[in-house]
Design an enzyme around this catalytic site. Structure first.
Site, PDB file in Angstrom:
ATOM      1  N   GLY A  10       0.828  -1.203   0.000  1.00  0.00           N
ATOM      2  CA  GLY A  10       0.000   0.000   0.000  1.00  0.00           C
ATOM      3  C   GLY A  10       0.866   1.259   0.000  1.00  0.00           C
ATOM      4  N   ASP A  36      -3.571 -12.786   3.979  1.00  0.00           N
ATOM      5  CA  ASP A  36      -4.849 -12.096   4.090  1.00  0.00           C
ATOM      6  C   ASP A  36      -5.139 -11.947   5.584  1.00  0.00           C
ATOM      7  OD1 ASP A  36      -7.491 -11.333   4.274  1.00  0.00           O
ATOM      8  OD2 ASP A  36      -8.146 -12.560   2.582  1.00  0.00           O
ATOM      9  N   VAL A  37      -5.149 -10.723   6.072  1.00  0.00           N
ATOM     10  CA  VAL A  37      -5.289 -10.519   7.523  1.00  0.00           C
ATOM     11  C   VAL A  37      -6.665 -10.933   8.049  1.00  0.00           C
ATOM     12  CG1 VAL A  37      -3.515  -8.713   7.706  1.00  0.00           C
ATOM     13  CG2 VAL A  37      -5.900  -8.059   7.272  1.00  0.00           C
ATOM     14  N   TYR A  61      -9.351  -1.316   4.786  1.00  0.00           N
ATOM     15  CA  TYR A  61     -10.395  -1.098   3.785  1.00  0.00           C
ATOM     16  C   TYR A  61     -10.592   0.413   3.769  1.00  0.00           C
ATOM     17  CZ  TYR A  61     -14.676  -1.220   1.108  1.00  0.00           C
ATOM     18  OH  TYR A  61     -15.608  -1.028   0.108  1.00  0.00           O
ATOM     19  N   TYR A 125     -17.033   3.904   7.199  1.00  0.00           N
ATOM     20  CA  TYR A 125     -15.572   3.742   7.220  1.00  0.00           C
ATOM     21  C   TYR A 125     -15.033   4.184   8.581  1.00  0.00           C
ATOM     22  CZ  TYR A 125     -10.683   5.080   6.373  1.00  0.00           C
ATOM     23  OH  TYR A 125      -9.325   5.241   6.478  1.00  0.00           O
ATOM     24  N   LYS A 129     -13.121   1.944  11.475  1.00  0.00           N
ATOM     25  CA  LYS A 129     -11.754   2.285  11.921  1.00  0.00           C
ATOM     26  C   LYS A 129     -11.741   2.549  13.432  1.00  0.00           C
ATOM     27  CE  LYS A 129      -8.477   2.789   9.686  1.00  0.00           C
ATOM     28  NZ  LYS A 129      -7.420   1.808   9.298  1.00  0.00           N
TER      29      LYS A 129
HETATM   30  N1  NAP Z   1      -5.443   6.879   2.245  1.00  0.00           N
HETATM   31  C1  NAP Z   1      -5.890   7.832   3.042  1.00  0.00           C
HETATM   32  O1  NAP Z   1      -6.269   8.912   2.593  1.00  0.00           O
HETATM   33  C2  NAP Z   1      -5.918   7.624   4.543  1.00  0.00           C
HETATM   34  C3  NAP Z   1      -6.419   8.632   5.370  1.00  0.00           C
HETATM   35  C4  NAP Z   1      -6.431   8.439   6.746  1.00  0.00           C
HETATM   36  C5  NAP Z   1      -5.969   7.253   7.278  1.00  0.00           C
HETATM   37  N2  NAP Z   1      -5.501   6.281   6.457  1.00  0.00           N
HETATM   38  C6  NAP Z   1      -5.036   5.030   7.055  1.00  0.00           C
HETATM   39  O2  NAP Z   1      -3.663   4.869   6.754  1.00  0.00           O
HETATM   40  C7  NAP Z   1      -3.371   3.471   6.630  1.00  0.00           C
HETATM   41  C8  NAP Z   1      -2.632   3.206   5.324  1.00  0.00           C
HETATM   42  O3  NAP Z   1      -3.455   3.593   4.231  1.00  0.00           O
HETATM   43  P1  NAP Z   1      -2.927   3.596   2.724  1.00  0.00           P
HETATM   44  O4  NAP Z   1      -3.338   4.876   2.117  1.00  0.00           O
HETATM   45  O5  NAP Z   1      -1.515   3.170   2.689  1.00  0.00           O
HETATM   46  O6  NAP Z   1      -3.856   2.442   2.124  1.00  0.00           O
HETATM   47  P2  NAP Z   1      -3.660   1.588   0.787  1.00  0.00           P
HETATM   48  O7  NAP Z   1      -2.639   2.211  -0.093  1.00  0.00           O
HETATM   49  O8  NAP Z   1      -5.028   1.358   0.241  1.00  0.00           O
HETATM   50  O9  NAP Z   1      -3.054   0.228   1.334  1.00  0.00           O
HETATM   51  C9  NAP Z   1      -3.814  -0.699   2.054  1.00  0.00           C
HETATM   52  C10 NAP Z   1      -3.153  -2.040   1.852  1.00  0.00           C
HETATM   53  O10 NAP Z   1      -3.922  -3.023   2.573  1.00  0.00           O
HETATM   54  C11 NAP Z   1      -3.982  -4.190   1.751  1.00  0.00           C
HETATM   55  N3  NAP Z   1      -5.109  -5.010   2.178  1.00  0.00           N
HETATM   56  C12 NAP Z   1      -6.429  -4.743   2.040  1.00  0.00           C
HETATM   57  N4  NAP Z   1      -7.155  -5.763   2.537  1.00  0.00           N
HETATM   58  C13 NAP Z   1      -6.258  -6.685   2.996  1.00  0.00           C
HETATM   59  C14 NAP Z   1      -6.383  -7.956   3.598  1.00  0.00           C
HETATM   60  N5  NAP Z   1      -7.586  -8.510   3.826  1.00  0.00           N
HETATM   61  N6  NAP Z   1      -5.265  -8.630   3.932  1.00  0.00           N
HETATM   62  C15 NAP Z   1      -4.032  -8.102   3.688  1.00  0.00           C
HETATM   63  N7  NAP Z   1      -3.849  -6.910   3.093  1.00  0.00           N
HETATM   64  C16 NAP Z   1      -4.949  -6.213   2.753  1.00  0.00           C
HETATM   65  C17 NAP Z   1      -4.138  -3.642   0.354  1.00  0.00           C
HETATM   66  O11 NAP Z   1      -3.809  -4.612  -0.601  1.00  0.00           O
HETATM   67  P3  NAP Z   1      -4.651  -4.687  -1.996  1.00  0.00           P
HETATM   68  O12 NAP Z   1      -4.601  -3.298  -2.564  1.00  0.00           O
HETATM   69  O13 NAP Z   1      -3.904  -5.689  -2.778  1.00  0.00           O
HETATM   70  O14 NAP Z   1      -6.008  -5.112  -1.591  1.00  0.00           O
HETATM   71  C18 NAP Z   1      -3.153  -2.483   0.388  1.00  0.00           C
HETATM   72  O15 NAP Z   1      -1.844  -2.910   0.023  1.00  0.00           O
HETATM   73  C19 NAP Z   1      -4.704   2.744   6.770  1.00  0.00           C
HETATM   74  O16 NAP Z   1      -4.867   2.310   8.089  1.00  0.00           O
HETATM   75  C20 NAP Z   1      -5.717   3.808   6.460  1.00  0.00           C
HETATM   76  O17 NAP Z   1      -6.983   3.571   7.053  1.00  0.00           O
HETATM   77  C21 NAP Z   1      -5.451   6.433   5.100  1.00  0.00           C
END
Ligand code: NAP
Length: 287
Positions: A10, A36-37, A61, A125, A129
């Site tokens: 990610g 898969d977590v 998610y 969402y 969380k």
């Molecule tokens: N993005 C934002 O704007 C944002 C804002 C606030 C907080 N956050 C938090 O920051 C953290 C990192 O976010 P990010 O932006 O890096 O998200 P991201 O790029 O969407 O990455 C999430 C990763 O989780 C993997 N994943 C999803 N379901 C899974 C499962 N069942 N088992 C194992 N892996 C799984 C995805 O793999 P696949 O893609 O292959 O499914 C992806 O590699 C998260 O906790 C998110 O809630 C993000």
């Protein structure tokens, strides 16, 4: 330390792995297809066999608008799996690091949210969380829960189909005008900066809840204007209201996070979001 990174492909996971590979830590990264977590047996077996000192969970998610229709999946990834990981880490004496979101707040405060403020999510969402972060606090003492906001990183989020910056750049090439909401204030956060700060924090043993974002704040409109300006895109950006851009999920109007506990831990605040954006765009243009 022997550190396992989950969700390593990610936006954030990629940067965390990069950051740790420059240290003396032994790092093992797991992408979605490796583990898969939401499979409790697989997670239990993998972590109990490897017995890491620390597990960093970057899985999530993240599709805010789809989380209500896909509530079961969102809850499984953002809550049930997290609760399970926290319990496993507690059993094997591993530190557990988990990430959460500014969307646990309803945005009505009108000034930056402190870690002590009471969450009140306004969408599915945010609810999933919040359940996740509460389950961490309940099930493992040695934890860091890090709330962040508006994350962008190289390549974007696969499930979100990119990130906000890439979307603005892409659309600016085919549309002369972009309309962007100007009544939601956030703090866009560069995954690289967040990863570097999180990697410092996890060595402090000052467990608990942290808000970590780049400094400053802006609306999505202001963020889009900065992208267009710094990347010298030929496109007009027009401010609109959330009412003029209906989305399935409600968003908080103001979800800026005060990074109070980070300061208490003696860790320097992250640079201003505009400086981080400039670096992201510069690196992107040279790729
Ligand atoms: N993005 C934002 O704007 C944002 C804002 C606030 C907080 N956050 C938090 O920051 C953290 C990192 O976010 P990010 O932006 O890096 O998200 P991201 O790029 O969407 O990455 C999430 C990763 O989780 C993997 N994943 C999803 N379901 C899974 C499962 N069942 N088992 C194992 N892996 C799984 C995805 O793999 P696949 O893609 O292959 O499914 C992806 O590699 C998260 O906790 C998110 O809630 C993000």
């Amino acid at each position: 330390m022997f550190i396992i990174v989950l969700g390593a492909a990610g936006q954030l996971g990629t940067e965390i792995v990069k950051c740790l590979k420059n240290t003396k830590d032994i790092v093992r990264d797991f992408e979605h297809e490796d583990l898969d977590v939401t499979d409790p047996d697989a997670a239990g077996k993998t972590l109990s066999t490897l017995k890491p000192d620390c597990v960093i969970n970057c899985t999530a998610y993240n599709r805010v608008d789809d989380a209500s229709a896909n509530n079961e999946t969102a809850t499984k990834i953002n809550f049930t799996a997290v609760e399970n990981l926290a319990k496993i880490c507690s059993n094997i004496n591993s530190i557990f690091v988990h990430f959460s979101t500014d969307y646990v707040f309803n945005g009505k405060k009108g000034e930056p949210y402190a870690e002590t403020d009471i969450p009140a999510p306004v969408n599915s969402y945010g609810i999933s969380k919040l359940l996740g972060e509460n389950s961490v606090a309940k099930n493992i003492f040695s934890h860091y829960v890090i709330r962040t906001s508006g994350v962008y990183g190289r390549g974007g989020s696969r499930q979100k189909g990119g990130n906000f910056i890439e979307a603005i750049i892409r659309k600016s090439k085919v549309q002369p005008e972009l309309k962007v909401v100007n009544d939601q204030t956030v703090c866009p956060t560069y995954a690289k900066d967040l990863a570097e700060t999180a990697c410092k924090l996890i060595r402090t043993d000052r467990f608990g809840l942290y808000h970590i974002t780049n400094s400053g704040a802006c609306t999505w409109y202001e963020f889009a204007c900065a992208i267009v300006d710094i990347a010298r895109l030929n496109c007009k950006v027009t401010p609109i209201t959330s009412a003029e851009y209906p989305q399935i999920a409600l968003r908080p109007k103001y979800s800026v996070l005060a990074n109070n506990n980070l300061a208490k831990a003696g860790i320097a605040p992250m640079r201003h979001w505009k400086e981080a954006l400039a670096e992201y765009l510069q690196v992107a243009s040279s790729e």
